[in-house]
Design a protein around this motif. Structure first.
Motif, PDB file in Angstrom:
ATOM      1  N   THR A 127       0.871  -1.170   0.000  1.00 35.52           N
ATOM      2  CA  THR A 127       0.000   0.000   0.000  1.00 35.52           C
ATOM      3  C   THR A 127       0.906   1.218   0.000  1.00 35.52           C
ATOM      4  O   THR A 127       1.981   1.215   0.605  1.00 35.52           O
ATOM      5  CB  THR A 127      -0.924   0.042   1.227  1.00 35.52           C
ATOM      6  N   ALA A 129       0.693   5.710  -0.109  1.00 34.63           N
ATOM      7  CA  ALA A 129      -0.122   6.921  -0.139  1.00 34.63           C
ATOM      8  C   ALA A 129       0.106   7.716  -1.418  1.00 34.63           C
ATOM      9  O   ALA A 129      -0.795   8.393  -1.907  1.00 34.63           O
ATOM     10  CB  ALA A 129       0.176   7.787   1.084  1.00 34.63           C
ATOM     11  N   ARG A 130       1.317   7.611  -1.974  1.00 33.22           N
ATOM     12  CA  ARG A 130       1.673   8.356  -3.185  1.00 33.22           C
ATOM     13  C   ARG A 130       2.140   7.394  -4.267  1.00 33.22           C
ATOM     14  O   ARG A 130       2.574   6.275  -3.983  1.00 33.22           O
ATOM     15  CB  ARG A 130       2.770   9.376  -2.881  1.00 33.22           C
ATOM     16  N   SER A 131       2.086   7.857  -5.495  1.00 29.83           N
ATOM     17  CA  SER A 131       2.485   7.018  -6.627  1.00 29.83           C
ATOM     18  C   SER A 131       3.938   7.240  -7.029  1.00 29.83           C
ATOM     19  O   SER A 131       4.389   6.701  -8.042  1.00 29.83           O
ATOM     20  CB  SER A 131       1.579   7.306  -7.837  1.00 29.83           C
ATOM     21  N   GLY A 169      -2.924   5.691  -3.000  1.00 31.54           N
ATOM     22  CA  GLY A 169      -3.855   6.688  -2.507  1.00 31.54           C
ATOM     23  C   GLY A 169      -4.909   6.992  -3.552  1.00 31.54           C
ATOM     24  O   GLY A 169      -4.631   7.008  -4.756  1.00 31.54           O
ATOM     25  N   GLY A 170      -6.133   7.254  -3.111  1.00 29.41           N
ATOM     26  CA  GLY A 170      -7.229   7.434  -4.055  1.00 29.41           C
ATOM     27  C   GLY A 170      -7.883   6.124  -4.420  1.00 29.41           C
ATOM     28  O   GLY A 170      -8.654   6.051  -5.379  1.00 29.41           O
TER      29      GLY A 170
END
Length: 302
Positions: A127, A129-131, A169-170
């Motif tokens: 997982t 939060a950012r790509s 994220g998203g």
């Protein structure tokens, strides 16, 4: 490779992180620190953790809980994308190589149920939060630390391919395919062997090679928590680094004051300031105080 063969090679009851047995093994999650590709730990810190010279800070329980909750969900998503395969848990098994290397893959992918099925690959679940660091789906373009972790798992298990399923994220799911990279595995094994040799010989790594890493600084604080009433003559490198920091800090404050003055002059009473369509600055106030200018972090472009 038959799934039954792979499972027989795996030992049951993988050692839990933080245990004495776990500290003796260079695991897939540790190898990025050895290679300098980990964003969370350094080779210097890992050496001291495994040597037991200090007690590391406990892992944030929220992070552990997030992984515990989300890992099955990401695995279920991957299984839904590939109904022709069977995603199997490893049953607490771990795989060893070179006597002190070990890996515990998240899942094994087989071409069918039962012990006679063939292994399609390993499945690693993440997982983020950012790509940042994640390339186009379907490629092997994953963050460098994860790439080393996956290659180490392939080396320990003998499997030829790994799939990485990530929840970004998203709520965006992506799948990556990472084939076995024997050249990189050779580098991992060589560096890992040197690292473990230094650990067994109690040869502490030179922290100056990683002096720019805040992780190393935090480890230094843990290694030397006491303050004694004495004075030490600094090395020229340390003294020059301290002096340079003072000069740059002063320049940074001047640059900040100049930037805020120019931006405040352009914005006057506006809440946001933009440039070429992107927000550059904002005016905000705490309580009933006078507004102050803050700058936004520029977005990365590709």
């Amino acid at each position: 490779m038959k799934c039954s063969t792979l499972m027989r090679r795996g030992r049951r009851n993988a050692p839990q992180p933080g245990t004495a047995e776990w500290r003796t093994l260079l695991t897939a999650s540790k190898i990025p620190a050895v290679m300098g590709t980990s964003p969370w730990s350094s080779r210097f810190t890992l050496w001291h953790e495994m040597a037991g010279t200090f007690t590391p800070e406990p892992i944030n329980p929220a992070v552990l809980e997030r992984g515990h909750i989300l890992e099955p969900a990401v695995a279920a998503w991957f299984q839904a994308q590939h109904p022709e395969w069977v995603v199997r848990e490893c049953g607490g098994r771990w795989w060893e190589a070179h006597s002190f290397f070990a890996a515990t893959p998240d899942r094994i992918i087989a071409d069918g149920p039962g012990s006679g099925a063939n292994v399609i690959g390993l499945l690693e679940i993440k997982t983020a939060a950012r790509s940042d660091g994640w390339g186009a789906a379907g490629t092997a373009e994953i963050p460098a630390g994860y790439y080393d972790q996956v290659q180490f798992q392939l080396a320990c298990t003998g499997v030829q391919k790994a799939y990485v399923a990530v929840l970004l994220g998203g709520l965006e799911f992506r799948e990556y395919v990472v084939p076995r990279d024997d050249a990189r595995i050779g580098e991992l094994v060589a560096a890992g062997t040197d690292f473990m040799d230094s650990l067994h010989a109690e040869e502490v790594p030179d922290f100056r090679l990683e002096a720019g890493d805040f992780d190393v600084y935090e480890t230094m604080r843990l290694l030397h928590p006491e303050i004694e009433d004495e004075s030490v003559e600094l090395s020229p490198a340390a003294a020059n680094a301290a002096a340079r920091h003072v000069r740059l800090s002063a320049l940074a404050k001047l640059a900040e004051a100049r930037a805020k003055t120019l931006v405040a002059g352009d914005m006057e009473m506006a809440r946001t300031g933009t440039f070429c369509g992107s927000v550059v600055a904002k005016r905000m106030a705490r309580g009933q105080g006078r507004p102050y200018v803050s700058f936004t972090k520029p977005k990365k472009t590709h």
